[in-house]
Design an enzyme around this catalytic site. Structure first.
Site, PDB file in Angstrom:
ATOM      1  N   ARG A   1      -2.113 -14.349   5.039  1.00  0.00           N
ATOM      2  CA  ARG A   1      -2.717 -13.421   6.113  1.00  0.00           C
ATOM      3  C   ARG A   1      -1.848 -13.457   7.394  1.00  0.00           C
ATOM      4  O   ARG A   1      -1.772 -12.485   8.338  1.00  0.00           O
ATOM      5  CB  ARG A   1      -4.074 -13.831   6.429  1.00  0.00           C
ATOM      6  CG  ARG A   1      -4.971 -13.805   5.353  1.00  0.00           C
ATOM      7  CD  ARG A   1      -5.327 -12.423   4.937  1.00  0.00           C
ATOM      8  NE  ARG A   1      -5.915 -11.634   6.038  1.00  0.00           N
ATOM      9  CZ  ARG A   1      -6.881 -10.424   6.028  1.00  0.00           C
ATOM     10  NH1 ARG A   1      -6.872 -10.060   4.681  1.00  0.00           N
ATOM     11  NH2 ARG A   1      -7.070  -9.942   7.033  1.00  0.00           N
TER      12      ARG A   1
ATOM     13  N   HIS B   1      -2.456  -5.140   1.727  1.00  0.00           N
ATOM     14  CA  HIS B   1      -3.543  -5.912   1.666  1.00  0.00           C
ATOM     15  C   HIS B   1      -3.535  -7.269   1.303  1.00  0.00           C
ATOM     16  O   HIS B   1      -2.448  -7.675   0.298  1.00  0.00           O
ATOM     17  CB  HIS B   1      -4.545  -5.415   0.496  1.00  0.00           C
ATOM     18  CG  HIS B   1      -5.700  -6.186  -0.073  1.00  0.00           C
ATOM     19  ND1 HIS B   1      -6.860  -6.125   0.636  1.00  0.00           N
ATOM     20  CD2 HIS B   1      -5.682  -7.108  -0.974  1.00  0.00           C
ATOM     21  CE1 HIS B   1      -7.632  -7.027   0.180  1.00  0.00           C
ATOM     22  NE2 HIS B   1      -6.812  -7.586  -0.989  1.00  0.00           N
TER      23      HIS B   1
ATOM     24  N   ASN C   1      -1.830   0.497   6.963  1.00  0.00           N
ATOM     25  CA  ASN C   1      -1.481  -0.780   7.500  1.00  0.00           C
ATOM     26  C   ASN C   1      -0.506  -1.475   6.503  1.00  0.00           C
ATOM     27  O   ASN C   1      -0.521  -2.835   6.631  1.00  0.00           O
ATOM     28  CB  ASN C   1      -2.517  -1.636   8.189  1.00  0.00           C
ATOM     29  CG  ASN C   1      -3.434  -1.876   6.863  1.00  0.00           C
ATOM     30  OD1 ASN C   1      -3.370  -1.918   5.857  1.00  0.00           O
ATOM     31  ND2 ASN C   1      -4.470  -2.650   7.613  1.00  0.00           N
TER      32      ASN C   1
ATOM     33  N   THR D   1      -5.171  -6.580  10.997  1.00  0.00           N
ATOM     34  CA  THR D   1      -5.728  -5.251  10.589  1.00  0.00           C
ATOM     35  C   THR D   1      -5.006  -4.248  11.203  1.00  0.00           C
ATOM     36  O   THR D   1      -4.436  -3.245  10.605  1.00  0.00           O
ATOM     37  CB  THR D   1      -7.301  -5.216  10.396  1.00  0.00           C
ATOM     38  OG1 THR D   1      -7.651  -6.329   9.562  1.00  0.00           O
ATOM     39  CG2 THR D   1      -7.478  -4.127   9.526  1.00  0.00           C
TER      40      THR D   1
ATOM     41  N   GLU E   1     -10.027 -10.829  -7.001  1.00  0.00           N
ATOM     42  CA  GLU E   1      -8.887  -9.735  -6.927  1.00  0.00           C
ATOM     43  C   GLU E   1      -7.803  -9.763  -8.107  1.00  0.00           C
ATOM     44  O   GLU E   1      -7.378  -8.908  -8.582  1.00  0.00           O
ATOM     45  CB  GLU E   1      -8.540  -9.521  -5.536  1.00  0.00           C
ATOM     46  CG  GLU E   1      -9.640  -9.100  -4.792  1.00  0.00           C
ATOM     47  CD  GLU E   1      -9.415  -9.203  -3.019  1.00  0.00           C
ATOM     48  OE1 GLU E   1     -10.146  -8.952  -2.125  1.00  0.00           O
ATOM     49  OE2 GLU E   1      -8.052  -9.549  -2.794  1.00  0.00           O
TER      50      GLU E   1
ATOM     51  N   TYR F   1     -12.745  -1.954  -3.176  1.00  0.00           N
ATOM     52  CA  TYR F   1     -13.138  -2.001  -1.914  1.00  0.00           C
ATOM     53  C   TYR F   1     -14.861  -1.771  -1.625  1.00  0.00           C
ATOM     54  O   TYR F   1     -15.232  -1.384  -0.691  1.00  0.00           O
ATOM     55  CB  TYR F   1     -12.388  -0.973  -0.783  1.00  0.00           C
ATOM     56  CG  TYR F   1     -11.034  -1.344  -0.425  1.00  0.00           C
ATOM     57  CD1 TYR F   1     -10.838  -2.391   0.326  1.00  0.00           C
ATOM     58  CD2 TYR F   1      -9.825  -0.568  -0.847  1.00  0.00           C
ATOM     59  CE1 TYR F   1      -9.777  -2.891   0.888  1.00  0.00           C
ATOM     60  CE2 TYR F   1      -8.665  -1.007  -0.425  1.00  0.00           C
ATOM     61  CZ  TYR F   1      -8.403  -2.014   0.319  1.00  0.00           C
ATOM     62  OH  TYR F   1      -7.210  -2.422   0.744  1.00  0.00           O
TER      63      TYR F   1
ATOM     64  N   LYS G   1       0.847  -1.170  -0.083  1.00  0.00           N
ATOM     65  CA  LYS G   1      -0.122  -0.040  -0.018  1.00  0.00           C
ATOM     66  C   LYS G   1       0.776   1.576  -0.043  1.00  0.00           C
ATOM     67  O   LYS G   1       2.014   1.154   0.281  1.00  0.00           O
ATOM     68  CB  LYS G   1      -0.831  -0.083   1.315  1.00  0.00           C
ATOM     69  CG  LYS G   1      -1.991  -1.037   1.136  1.00  0.00           C
ATOM     70  CD  LYS G   1      -2.934  -0.834   2.256  1.00  0.00           C
ATOM     71  CE  LYS G   1      -3.979  -2.041   2.421  1.00  0.00           C
ATOM     72  NZ  LYS G   1      -4.829  -1.780   3.551  1.00  0.00           N
TER      73      LYS G   1
ATOM     74  N   PHE H   1     -15.266   4.225   7.222  1.00  0.00           N
ATOM     75  CA  PHE H   1     -13.899   4.752   6.751  1.00  0.00           C
ATOM     76  C   PHE H   1     -13.562   4.509   5.067  1.00  0.00           C
ATOM     77  O   PHE H   1     -12.492   4.634   4.822  1.00  0.00           O
ATOM     78  CB  PHE H   1     -12.702   3.640   7.476  1.00  0.00           C
ATOM     79  CG  PHE H   1     -13.100   2.304   7.255  1.00  0.00           C
ATOM     80  CD1 PHE H   1     -12.647   1.655   6.234  1.00  0.00           C
ATOM     81  CD2 PHE H   1     -13.624   1.797   8.588  1.00  0.00           C
ATOM     82  CE1 PHE H   1     -12.902   0.297   6.125  1.00  0.00           C
ATOM     83  CE2 PHE H   1     -13.855   0.270   8.297  1.00  0.00           C
ATOM     84  CZ  PHE H   1     -13.580  -0.565   7.005  1.00  0.00           C
TER      85      PHE H   1
ATOM     86  N   ARG I   1       2.740  -6.024   9.268  1.00  0.00           N
ATOM     87  CA  ARG I   1       1.955  -4.992   9.974  1.00  0.00           C
ATOM     88  C   ARG I   1       2.503  -4.389  11.295  1.00  0.00           C
ATOM     89  O   ARG I   1       2.461  -3.308  11.489  1.00  0.00           O
ATOM     90  CB  ARG I   1       0.270  -5.199   9.939  1.00  0.00           C
ATOM     91  CG  ARG I   1       0.002  -5.170   8.779  1.00  0.00           C
ATOM     92  CD  ARG I   1      -1.674  -5.731   8.617  1.00  0.00           C
ATOM     93  NE  ARG I   1      -2.459  -5.346   7.271  1.00  0.00           N
ATOM     94  CZ  ARG I   1      -3.702  -5.700   7.043  1.00  0.00           C
ATOM     95  NH1 ARG I   1      -3.983  -6.690   7.693  1.00  0.00           N
ATOM     96  NH2 ARG I   1      -4.325  -5.398   6.082  1.00  0.00           N
TER      97      ARG I   1
HETATM   98  P1  DAT Z   1      -7.747  -6.476   6.163  1.00  0.00           P
HETATM   99  O1  DAT Z   1      -7.133  -5.496   5.154  1.00  0.00           O
HETATM  100  O2  DAT Z   1      -6.990  -6.755   7.265  1.00  0.00           O
HETATM  101  O3  DAT Z   1      -8.336  -7.492   5.396  1.00  0.00           O
HETATM  102  P2  DAT Z   1     -10.589  -5.171   6.388  1.00  0.00           P
HETATM  103  O4  DAT Z   1     -11.016  -6.229   4.962  1.00  0.00           O
HETATM  104  O5  DAT Z   1     -11.304  -5.320   7.361  1.00  0.00           O
HETATM  105  O6  DAT Z   1      -9.031  -5.524   6.835  1.00  0.00           O
HETATM  106  O7  DAT Z   1     -10.258  -3.641   5.896  1.00  0.00           O
HETATM  107  C1  DAT Z   1     -10.003  -3.335   4.608  1.00  0.00           C
HETATM  108  C2  DAT Z   1      -9.129  -2.130   5.024  1.00  0.00           C
HETATM  109  O8  DAT Z   1      -9.980  -1.103   5.404  1.00  0.00           O
HETATM  110  C3  DAT Z   1      -7.965  -2.394   6.090  1.00  0.00           C
HETATM  111  O9  DAT Z   1      -6.941  -2.834   5.607  1.00  0.00           O
HETATM  112  C4  DAT Z   1      -7.830  -0.919   6.381  1.00  0.00           C
HETATM  113  C5  DAT Z   1      -9.045  -0.279   6.382  1.00  0.00           C
HETATM  114  N1  DAT Z   1      -9.770  -0.407   7.766  1.00  0.00           N
HETATM  115  C6  DAT Z   1     -10.291  -1.374   8.104  1.00  0.00           C
HETATM  116  N2  DAT Z   1     -10.840  -1.130   9.508  1.00  0.00           N
HETATM  117  C7  DAT Z   1     -10.715   0.080   9.657  1.00  0.00           C
HETATM  118  C8  DAT Z   1     -10.944   1.332  10.615  1.00  0.00           C
HETATM  119  N3  DAT Z   1     -11.662   0.715  11.940  1.00  0.00           N
HETATM  120  N4  DAT Z   1     -10.628   2.493  10.682  1.00  0.00           N
HETATM  121  C9  DAT Z   1      -9.994   2.850   9.360  1.00  0.00           C
HETATM  122  N5  DAT Z   1      -9.667   1.904   8.429  1.00  0.00           N
HETATM  123  C10 DAT Z   1     -10.028   0.906   8.552  1.00  0.00           C
HETATM  124 MG    MG Z   2     -10.091  -7.362   3.871  1.00  0.00          MG
END
Ligand code: DAT
Ligand code: MG
Length: 140
Positions: A87, A117, A114, A93, A128, A51, A11, A59, A104
């Site tokens: 993962r 992805h 973070n 996350t 994807e 997304y 990212k 967010f 991370r």
């Molecule tokens: P991951 O990337 O671990 O699969 P996710 O699919 O739940 O996590 O969320 C996608 C992305 O969205 C994550 O990498 C960062 C952002 N994100 C998730 N939860 C968040 C939050 N509470 N505040 C801000 N950004 C967030």
């Molecule tokens: Mg995810």
């Protein structure tokens, strides 16, 4: 466990800090092969589509803006149980919850910024990968 492919993104927070090589070393040390990789400037439309599952989350806007704020590196990783393995190498996350030694934990700045992805299941991995790569670009 079978050989799988998963989709990964390095990212903007990580490309900006020149961490692509260090992150790739983590993948390779874990036995994941980088079978496709390209650096791209994502468009806001691509980020929004990619997304879309998070569209209703508070967010979402911030996440999409972040993903276009700098170039990213999109990748296909291959290996035994690659989806779960990736993962594990990524970590939780929220970097505050991530295990020691994970990407991370070492590199992420916040839950939003973070660093990586990774696909979360076989169906999303296939979708994807196809979103960013043609079959000819993946060389196993
Ligand atoms: P991951 O990337 O671990 O699969 P996710 O699919 O739940 O996590 O969320 C996608 C992305 O969205 C994550 O990498 C960062 C952002 N994100 C998730 N939860 C968040 C939050 N509470 N505040 C801000 N950004 C967030
Ligand atoms: Mg995810």
């Amino acid at each position: 466990m079978a050989i799988e492919r998963t989709f990964s993104i390095i990212k903007p927070d990580a490309t900006k800090r020149n961490l692509t090589g260090k992150i790739n070393a983590k993948f390779e040390e874990a036995g994941l092969r980088i079978v496709a990789q390209k650096r791209i400037q994502m468009t806001l439309e691509q980020a929004g589509q990619f997304y879309a599952v998070h569209k209703e989350r508070p967010f979402y806007g911030e996440l999409c803006e972040f993903m276009v704020s700098e170039p990213v590196v999109v990748q296909v990783l291959e290996g035994e149980g690659a989806i779960l393995k990736n993962r594990e190498v990524m970590g939780a996350t929220n970097p505050a919850d991530a295990e020691d030694g994970t990407i991370r934990k070492e590199f992420a700045l916040s839950v939003g910024e973070n660093s990586v992805h990774g696909s979360d299941a076989p169906e999303t991995a296939a979708e994807e990968i196809a979103f960013f790569f043609s079959g000819l670009e993946i060389v196993g």
